[in-house]
Design a protein around this motif. Structure first.
Motif, PDB file in Angstrom:
ATOM      1  N   ARG A  14      49.116  47.556  50.868  1.00 50.49           N
ATOM      2  CA  ARG A  14      48.046  47.360  49.885  1.00 50.49           C
ATOM      3  C   ARG A  14      48.436  48.002  48.558  1.00 50.49           C
ATOM      4  O   ARG A  14      49.228  48.938  48.523  1.00 50.49           O
ATOM      5  N   CYS A  15      47.847  47.484  47.497  1.00 53.81           N
ATOM      6  CA  CYS A  15      48.044  48.077  46.177  1.00 53.81           C
ATOM      7  C   CYS A  15      47.457  49.485  46.189  1.00 53.81           C
ATOM      8  O   CYS A  15      46.376  49.707  46.742  1.00 53.81           O
ATOM      9  N   PHE A  16      48.169  50.434  45.600  1.00 53.00           N
ATOM     10  CA  PHE A  16      47.708  51.814  45.590  1.00 53.00           C
ATOM     11  C   PHE A  16      46.432  51.993  44.766  1.00 53.00           C
ATOM     12  O   PHE A  16      45.639  52.884  45.036  1.00 53.00           O
ATOM     13  N   THR A  17      46.228  51.148  43.765  1.00 53.48           N
ATOM     14  CA  THR A  17      45.109  51.328  42.856  1.00 53.48           C
ATOM     15  C   THR A  17      43.861  50.589  43.301  1.00 53.48           C
ATOM     16  O   THR A  17      42.794  51.174  43.430  1.00 53.48           O
ATOM     17  N   CYS A  18      43.986  49.285  43.573  1.00 48.23           N
ATOM     18  CA  CYS A  18      42.793  48.485  43.854  1.00 48.23           C
ATOM     19  C   CYS A  18      42.601  48.167  45.333  1.00 48.23           C
ATOM     20  O   CYS A  18      41.510  47.765  45.734  1.00 48.23           O
ATOM     21  N   GLY A  19      43.632  48.299  46.149  1.00 46.49           N
ATOM     22  CA  GLY A  19      43.498  48.061  47.575  1.00 46.49           C
ATOM     23  C   GLY A  19      43.717  46.623  48.020  1.00 46.49           C
ATOM     24  O   GLY A  19      43.561  46.313  49.194  1.00 46.49           O
ATOM     25  N   LYS A  20      44.117  45.741  47.117  1.00 43.46           N
ATOM     26  CA  LYS A  20      44.368  44.351  47.481  1.00 43.46           C
ATOM     27  C   LYS A  20      45.638  44.261  48.327  1.00 43.46           C
ATOM     28  O   LYS A  20      46.616  44.955  48.082  1.00 43.46           O
ATOM     29  N   VAL A  21      45.631  43.377  49.320  1.00 48.40           N
ATOM     30  CA  VAL A  21      46.786  43.204  50.189  1.00 48.40           C
ATOM     31  C   VAL A  21      47.904  42.512  49.410  1.00 48.40           C
ATOM     32  O   VAL A  21      47.723  41.410  48.899  1.00 48.40           O
ATOM     33  N   ILE A  22      49.074  43.171  49.322  1.00 45.77           N
ATOM     34  CA  ILE A  22      50.213  42.597  48.599  1.00 45.77           C
ATOM     35  C   ILE A  22      51.499  42.638  49.419  1.00 45.77           C
ATOM     36  O   ILE A  22      52.501  42.068  49.017  1.00 45.77           O
ATOM     37  N   GLY A  23      51.473  43.286  50.567  1.00 46.09           N
ATOM     38  CA  GLY A  23      52.671  43.447  51.378  1.00 46.09           C
ATOM     39  C   GLY A  23      53.253  42.137  51.864  1.00 46.09           C
ATOM     40  O   GLY A  23      54.468  42.015  52.054  1.00 46.09           O
ATOM     41  N   ASP A  24      52.420  41.126  52.063  1.00 45.19           N
ATOM     42  CA  ASP A  24      52.906  39.844  52.556  1.00 45.19           C
ATOM     43  C   ASP A  24      53.611  39.019  51.490  1.00 45.19           C
ATOM     44  O   ASP A  24      54.269  38.039  51.800  1.00 45.19           O
ATOM     45  N   LYS A  25      53.514  39.418  50.251  1.00 46.98           N
ATOM     46  CA  LYS A  25      54.097  38.662  49.149  1.00 46.98           C
ATOM     47  C   LYS A  25      55.449  39.212  48.685  1.00 46.98           C
ATOM     48  O   LYS A  25      56.177  38.558  47.961  1.00 46.98           O
ATOM     49  N   TYR A  26      55.793  40.414  49.113  1.00 46.62           N
ATOM     50  CA  TYR A  26      56.968  41.087  48.568  1.00 46.62           C
ATOM     51  C   TYR A  26      58.282  40.367  48.859  1.00 46.62           C
ATOM     52  O   TYR A  26      59.097  40.182  47.969  1.00 46.62           O
ATOM     53  N   TYR A  27      58.502  39.969  50.097  1.00 44.85           N
ATOM     54  CA  TYR A  27      59.804  39.394  50.447  1.00 44.85           C
ATOM     55  C   TYR A  27      60.014  38.029  49.800  1.00 44.85           C
ATOM     56  O   TYR A  27      61.136  37.701  49.409  1.00 44.85           O
ATOM     57  N   GLY A  80      67.054  33.927  40.698  1.00 43.28           N
ATOM     58  CA  GLY A  80      67.121  33.757  39.257  1.00 43.28           C
ATOM     59  C   GLY A  80      65.828  33.330  38.594  1.00 43.28           C
ATOM     60  O   GLY A  80      65.802  33.089  37.393  1.00 43.28           O
ATOM     61  N   GLU A  81      64.742  33.257  39.338  1.00 46.06           N
ATOM     62  CA  GLU A  81      63.460  32.882  38.738  1.00 46.06           C
ATOM     63  C   GLU A  81      62.890  34.044  37.934  1.00 46.06           C
ATOM     64  O   GLU A  81      63.206  35.205  38.172  1.00 46.06           O
ATOM     65  N   ASP A  82      62.050  33.702  36.985  1.00 47.29           N
ATOM     66  CA  ASP A  82      61.396  34.697  36.145  1.00 47.29           C
ATOM     67  C   ASP A  82      60.338  35.439  36.967  1.00 47.29           C
ATOM     68  O   ASP A  82      59.468  34.802  37.568  1.00 47.29           O
ATOM     69  N   PRO A  83      60.380  36.776  37.023  1.00 48.90           N
ATOM     70  CA  PRO A  83      59.402  37.527  37.820  1.00 48.90           C
ATOM     71  C   PRO A  83      57.949  37.245  37.424  1.00 48.90           C
ATOM     72  O   PRO A  83      57.069  37.204  38.281  1.00 48.90           O
ATOM     73  N   GLU A  84      57.709  37.029  36.146  1.00 43.91           N
ATOM     74  CA  GLU A  84      56.342  36.750  35.698  1.00 43.91           C
ATOM     75  C   GLU A  84      55.809  35.462  36.324  1.00 43.91           C
ATOM     76  O   GLU A  84      54.684  35.417  36.812  1.00 43.91           O
ATOM     77  N   LYS A  85      56.623  34.434  36.339  1.00 44.70           N
ATOM     78  CA  LYS A  85      56.187  33.155  36.911  1.00 44.70           C
ATOM     79  C   LYS A  85      56.052  33.228  38.423  1.00 44.70           C
ATOM     80  O   LYS A  85      55.164  32.614  39.002  1.00 44.70           O
ATOM     81  N   VAL A  86      56.924  33.987  39.068  1.00 45.29           N
ATOM     82  CA  VAL A  86      56.843  34.143  40.525  1.00 45.29           C
ATOM     83  C   VAL A  86      55.544  34.839  40.898  1.00 45.29           C
ATOM     84  O   VAL A  86      54.841  34.409  41.818  1.00 45.29           O
ATOM     85  N   LEU A  87      55.199  35.906  40.196  1.00 46.69           N
ATOM     86  CA  LEU A  87      53.952  36.611  40.477  1.00 46.69           C
ATOM     87  C   LEU A  87      52.743  35.719  40.223  1.00 46.69           C
ATOM     88  O   LEU A  87      51.762  35.762  40.981  1.00 46.69           O
ATOM     89  N   ASP A  88      52.799  34.914  39.186  1.00 49.77           N
ATOM     90  CA  ASP A  88      51.711  33.968  38.920  1.00 49.77           C
ATOM     91  C   ASP A  88      51.579  32.962  40.055  1.00 49.77           C
ATOM     92  O   ASP A  88      50.467  32.656  40.502  1.00 49.77           O
ATOM     93  N   CYS A 128      48.666  45.496  40.762  1.00 53.74           N
ATOM     94  CA  CYS A 128      49.406  44.885  41.866  1.00 53.74           C
ATOM     95  C   CYS A 128      50.780  44.414  41.388  1.00 53.74           C
ATOM     96  O   CYS A 128      51.780  44.557  42.103  1.00 53.74           O
ATOM     97  N   ARG A 129      50.827  43.859  40.196  1.00 56.09           N
ATOM     98  CA  ARG A 129      52.096  43.399  39.635  1.00 56.09           C
ATOM     99  C   ARG A 129      53.050  44.580  39.453  1.00 56.09           C
ATOM    100  O   ARG A 129      54.224  44.494  39.754  1.00 56.09           O
ATOM    101  N   ARG A 130      52.512  45.681  38.985  1.00 58.31           N
ATOM    102  CA  ARG A 130      53.321  46.889  38.790  1.00 58.31           C
ATOM    103  C   ARG A 130      53.893  47.382  40.113  1.00 58.31           C
ATOM    104  O   ARG A 130      55.057  47.766  40.200  1.00 58.31           O
TER     105      ARG A 130
END
Length: 65
Positions: A6-19, A28-36, A45-47
């Motif tokens: 989970r995000c340390f600040t807001c608690g949203k689940v983000i662990g499933d998105k990391y890999y 080679g994709e842009d990190p901003e577009k991948v997160l979007d 969460c992005r941080r």
């Protein structure tokens, strides 16, 4: 160490998105577009995903039996 579930600040689940994030950025994709695309909108969460460093392999060398 390991990917936070989970995000340390807001608690949203983000662990499933990391890999998927890591794999797409390494291709080679842009990190901003991948997160979007993954639906990570909050800056906290992005941080967390952008700044994560895998250290578990280095720490496991010092494992106590």
């Amino acid at each position: 160490m390991i990917v936070p579930v989970r995000c340390f600040t807001c608690g949203k689940v983000i662990g499933d998105k990391y890999y998927e994030f890591k794999a797409r950025v390494e291709k080679g994709e842009d990190p901003e577009k991948v997160l979007d695309d993954l639906g990570v909108e909050r800056y906290c969460c992005r941080r967390t995903l952008l700044s994560h460093v895998e250290l578990i392999d280095q720490v496991m060398v010092y494992r106590v039996y």
